[in-house]
Design an enzyme around this catalytic site. Structure first.
Site, PDB file in Angstrom:
ATOM      1  NE  ARG A  26      61.016  78.435 131.510  1.00 13.24           N
ATOM      2  CZ  ARG A  26      60.462  79.075 130.451  1.00 13.24           C
ATOM      3  NH1 ARG A  26      59.255  79.020 130.386  1.00 13.24           N
ATOM      4  NH2 ARG A  26      61.341  79.560 129.598  1.00 13.24           N
TER       5      ARG A  26
ATOM      6  CG  ASP B  22      59.603  82.744 120.900  1.00 11.66           C
ATOM      7  OD1 ASP B  22      58.862  82.063 121.345  1.00 11.66           O
ATOM      8  OD2 ASP B  22      60.073  83.622 121.786  1.00 11.66           O
TER       9      ASP B  22
END
Length: 284
Positions: free
Chosen positions: A75, A189
């Site tokens: 994904r 992140d």
């Protein structure tokens, strides 16, 4: 922390919107990895291994390209539009956070104008070109002010690297380590660059955003957040001087959720004294 609607200088506030449910109703099934600006009223959206154009007011998505059709467990994750108008995104295995032993087999994709190709054409020519592989988790990315460097986070590598960037072709070369964290410091992140050329990096499971020098990785300041799973950040507001910080509630135990009732909220940090440029628009 202030009540909803508050706006303290140098503080953190949170707001909610009923329109936030639109994406989940329009895009059932696979999670939305990233969204980027396109022309007025539309956005580029990556969901699962599919790429398309989201028409916000209509609540409709026009799917344009499918990647990794032979890899149903892949994904899209983080993505952004480069200074030339290309859409650049990274992919990973579903459930990667729980399967770190497979981390060395994920890569990043650079996606260009083929995103606007009709679905039947997607199988005739590649909708993107692989630029990086052998990454842990392809997370945040952004470009230097002169467009000559790409900065990229490898989550499971706990690192930020820079690459020479060819804005004409999207090609990458000459990787350099900017910052390396220890695992106990939290995973890096989302990433964003301000107009002074410094980086802002969200630290998931670290409860903070780190501002760092883009050349040396030296920490300049560290806004602490009232939640642990800080996922990404960007600047917005009228003059792009408000830092928006996203967070997650997944993977938290019931006890942790009681301690962090605002987990999963979007926060605004004000009064930082810096701003960013507007995000680039996809040119497809």
């Amino acid at each position: 922390m202030v009540p909803p609607g508050g706006s303290p200088v140098g503080g953190v506030s949170w707001r909610s919107s009923s329109r936030a449910t639109l994406l989940s109703s329009v895009l059932p099934g696979d999670p939305v990895g990233c969204v980027a600006l396109c022309r007025e009223g539309s956005y580029v959206v990556a969901s699962g291994t599919c790429l398309g154009l989201l028409y916000w007011e209509k609540g409709q998505v026009e799917w344009a390209a499918w990647l990794d059709q032979d890899k149903p467990h892949n994904r899209f994750n983080s993505g952004k539009v480069d200074p030339a108008g290309r859409f650049v995104a990274g992919g990973l295995l579903k459930g990667l956070a729980q399967a770190t032993c497979r981390a060395s087999h994920h890569g990043g994709c650079q996606l260009g104008g083929d995103l606007r190709s009709p679905p039947q054409a997607a199988g005739k020519r590649p909708p993107g070109a692989m630029q990086l592989d052998q990454l842990g988790i392809p997370n945040g990315l952004d470009w230097s002010l002169d467009h000559h460097s790409l900065y990229h986070v490898d989550g499971l590598g706990y690192s930020v690297r820079s690459y020479d960037y060819d804005v004409q072709t999207g090609g990458l070369a000459n990787p350099r380590l900017v910052c390396q964290l220890e695992p106990e410091q939290g995973m890096l992140d989302g990433l964003f660059m301000d107009t002074t050329g410094t980086l802002w990096v969200a630290c998931i499971d670290g409860g903070r955003v780190i501002r760092m020098d883009a050349e040396t990785g030296t920490r300049l300041c560290t806004p602490e957040m009232p939640v642990s799973r800080v996922t990404s950040c960007c600047f917005g507001g009228a003059d792009y001087s408000d830092l928006y910080v996203t967070s997650a509630a997944d993977s938290l135990s019931p006890e942790q959720l009681l301690r962090e009732p605002q987990a999963g909220h979007v926060f605004t940090v004000l009064g930082l004294g810096v701003r960013s440029l507007a995000s680039c628009h996809f040119s497809g």
